[in-house]
Write an enzyme that holds these catalytic residues in place. Structure first.
Site, PDB file in Angstrom:
ATOM      1  CE  LYS A  89      51.291  64.708 -57.355  1.00 11.09           C
ATOM      2  NZ  LYS A  89      50.985  63.157 -57.002  1.00 11.09           N
ATOM      3  CE  LYS A 113      61.319  60.770 -59.814  1.00  8.33           C
ATOM      4  NZ  LYS A 113      60.410  59.665 -60.062  1.00  8.33           N
ATOM      5  CE  LYS A 125      56.871  56.366 -55.417  1.00  7.16           C
ATOM      6  NZ  LYS A 125      57.329  56.829 -56.594  1.00  7.16           N
ATOM      7  CG  ASP A 165      55.887  53.821 -58.397  1.00 10.51           C
ATOM      8  OD1 ASP A 165      56.486  54.477 -58.688  1.00 10.51           O
ATOM      9  OD2 ASP A 165      56.473  52.640 -58.081  1.00 10.51           O
TER      10      ASP A 165
HETATM   11  O1  2IT Z   1      58.042  58.025 -59.373  1.00  6.50           O
HETATM   12  C1  2IT Z   1      57.228  58.782 -59.694  1.00  6.50           C
HETATM   13  O2  2IT Z   1      57.612  60.054 -60.099  1.00  6.50           O
HETATM   14  C2  2IT Z   1      55.791  58.506 -59.789  1.00  6.50           C
HETATM   15  N1  2IT Z   1      55.655  57.288 -59.476  1.00  6.50           N
HETATM   16  C3  2IT Z   1      54.882  59.695 -60.089  1.00  6.50           C
HETATM   17  C4  2IT Z   1      54.582  60.181 -58.704  1.00  6.50           C
HETATM   18  C5  2IT Z   1      53.480  61.354 -59.006  1.00  6.50           C
HETATM   19  O3  2IT Z   1      53.061  61.930 -57.813  1.00  6.50           O
HETATM   20  O4  2IT Z   1      52.781  61.626 -60.087  1.00  6.50           O
END
Ligand code: 2IT
Length: 447
Positions: A89, A113, A125, A165
């Protein structure tokens, strides 16, 4: 040589062309040494060597045709970093400086995170070296469709769930979702950050910013202080900065700056609720990626071309732009101005030496992987909403978000305390995030 040093040496040797990735890994590994000392079985299982190597990296060609009929080619990425605690994710970033080192640093941060949220999501990512600024709506659509034409075969609601993002907002998610649905012939929660009419979550747009402010509120509360009446320097003007400004205004703080790649705005009257907040959205949707027009529109505001806002005196600093905007130079300015609190909104906004310098000078730091986790936490709630074929109300989402952010703060503080580090949220967040990943990986054997 210690286990961490050995792994970092090898990492630098193998990834010497990816400084941001090396920076992110170094920051995490150095602070989890006490956990490794307590758990020698991790070294025996080569846990760190496995954690720093993505499970899978996908690079692909994204060909598209611009409005002049010219064929353009960009490079697309999806790094599926770690699936120990859930499906991959993490967001997609479209920006001209995107390359493997940026996506890998973001993917690595995302592992910890996502772990900190307490929810079942792994780390990943992606993105492309595509510059959305100045592109027409039709060009954005064609690019997104081409991007998804390759990506769809690698993702799925139980495999990998991308989101937005930098450079990827609701519009891009809409085009990506439409193309996925066509190719798969399946209506499923494969992306988050969707529009409300087609499965999006109430509150997801403001979740990252609101979460950052809840986290900052908890940091201040630890020292018996309140946000009300505080002056705040914010950088950026996009989605994260906007949500942050909104919540700060609601809680009675005064935001004196925002910024863009073109410079920063100083508004002594505050970027107040209503017209000024809304103008941030207009700046974003203009597609020009500049903040200067704010000073033309609002009397009393001043634009400083080519400068960053870190020399402005404030009680609290919240970077919401991009990585490494606070280097030693800015950190020195902040300390000179008596900075007490830094709450990181954007991913890795502070270089490792600047972070150490700020901490040594008594600045309390809320690290991004903890402070900005509210966005991905709400993404996971969106996944649950889609899987359950239901809709959650804004009140339900806001209440969960607040509980999650307070929980992340308290867990990071407790982990730091447990290892005798006092109130060190940087180390505490790394330790708390790592422990869950490590236990899950150990339980699942060598994979
Ligand atoms: O950096 C991040 O946590 C995000 N760009 C959101 C990632 C997400 O899957 O909502």
């Amino acid at each position: 040589m210690s286990y961490v040093e050995r792994v970092l040496d090898e990492l630098k040797r193998k990834n010497s062309n990816e400084p941001e990735f090396i920076q992110a890994v170094t920051e995490v590994l150095e602070s989890i040494k006490p956990v490794l000392d307590k758990n020698p079985q991790y070294e025996a299982a080569a846990l760190l060597e496995r954690i720093v190597e993505p499970e899978r990296q996908i690079w692909f060609r994204v060909p598209w045709v611009d409005d002049n009929g010219k064929v353009q080619v960009n490079r697309g990425f999806r790094i599926q970093f770690n699936s120990a605690i859930g499906p991959y994710k993490g967001g997609l970033r479209f920006a001209p400086n995107v390359y493997s080192g940026i996506i890998k640093f973001l993917g690595f941060e995302q592992i910890f995170k996502n772990s900190l949220t307490g929810l079942p999501i792994g780390g990943g990512k992606g993105g492309a070296d595509f510059d959305p600024s100045g592109k027409s709506d039709a060009e954005i659509m064609r690019f997104c469709q081409s991007f998804m034409t390759e990506l769809y075969r690698h993702i799925g609601p139980e495999t990998d769930v991308p989101a937005g993002d930098l450079g990827v907002g609701a519009r891009e998610i809409g085009y990506l979702f439409g193309q996925y649905k066509r190719l798969r012939n399946a209506y499923e929660g494969v992306l988050t950050g969707k529009g409300l009419p087609y499965g999006g979550l109430n509150g997801r747009t403001e979740a990252t910013g609101y979460g950052i402010v809840f986290f900052a509120r908890e940091m201040l509360a630890h020292f018996g202080e309140k946000l009300a009446g505080k002056e705040v320097v914010v950088s950026g003007f996009g989605n994260v900065a906007w949500g942050t400004v909104r919540k700060l205004n609601e809680l009675g703080a005064k935001v004196v700056t925002i910024s863009g790649p073109d410079g920063y705005i100083y508004d002594p009257d505050g970027v107040t609720a209503g017209e000024k907040e809304d103008f941030m959205l207009e700046l974003r949707s203009s597609g020009k990626n500049i903040c200067a027009p704010y000073a033309d529109k609002f009397k009393g505001a001043k634009f400083f071309p080519g400068e960053k806002p870190w020399g402005v005196k404030a009680d609290l600093y919240i970077p919401c732009a991009t990585q490494n905007e606070i280097t030693m130079k800015e950190a020195e300015l902040m300390v000179k101005n008596g900075c007490k609190f830094l709450c990181e909104g954007s991913n890795m906004p502070t270089t490792n030496d600047a972070m150490a310098y700020l901490a040594d000078n008594g600045v309390v730091i809320g690290p991004s992987k903890a402070a900005n986790a509210g966005g991905v936490a709400c993404s996971c709630i969106e996944m649950g909403q889609n899987a359950g074929h239901t809709v959650f109300s804004p009140e339900q989402v806001y209440a969960q978000l607040e509980t999650i952010m307070v929980g992340i703060h308290d867990n990071a503080a407790a982990a730091s305390e447990e290892y005798g580090l006092g109130y060190n949220l940087v180390a505490g967040a790394n330790i708390a995030g790592f422990k869950k990943i490590a236990e899950a990986m150990m339980a699942q054997g060598i994979c």
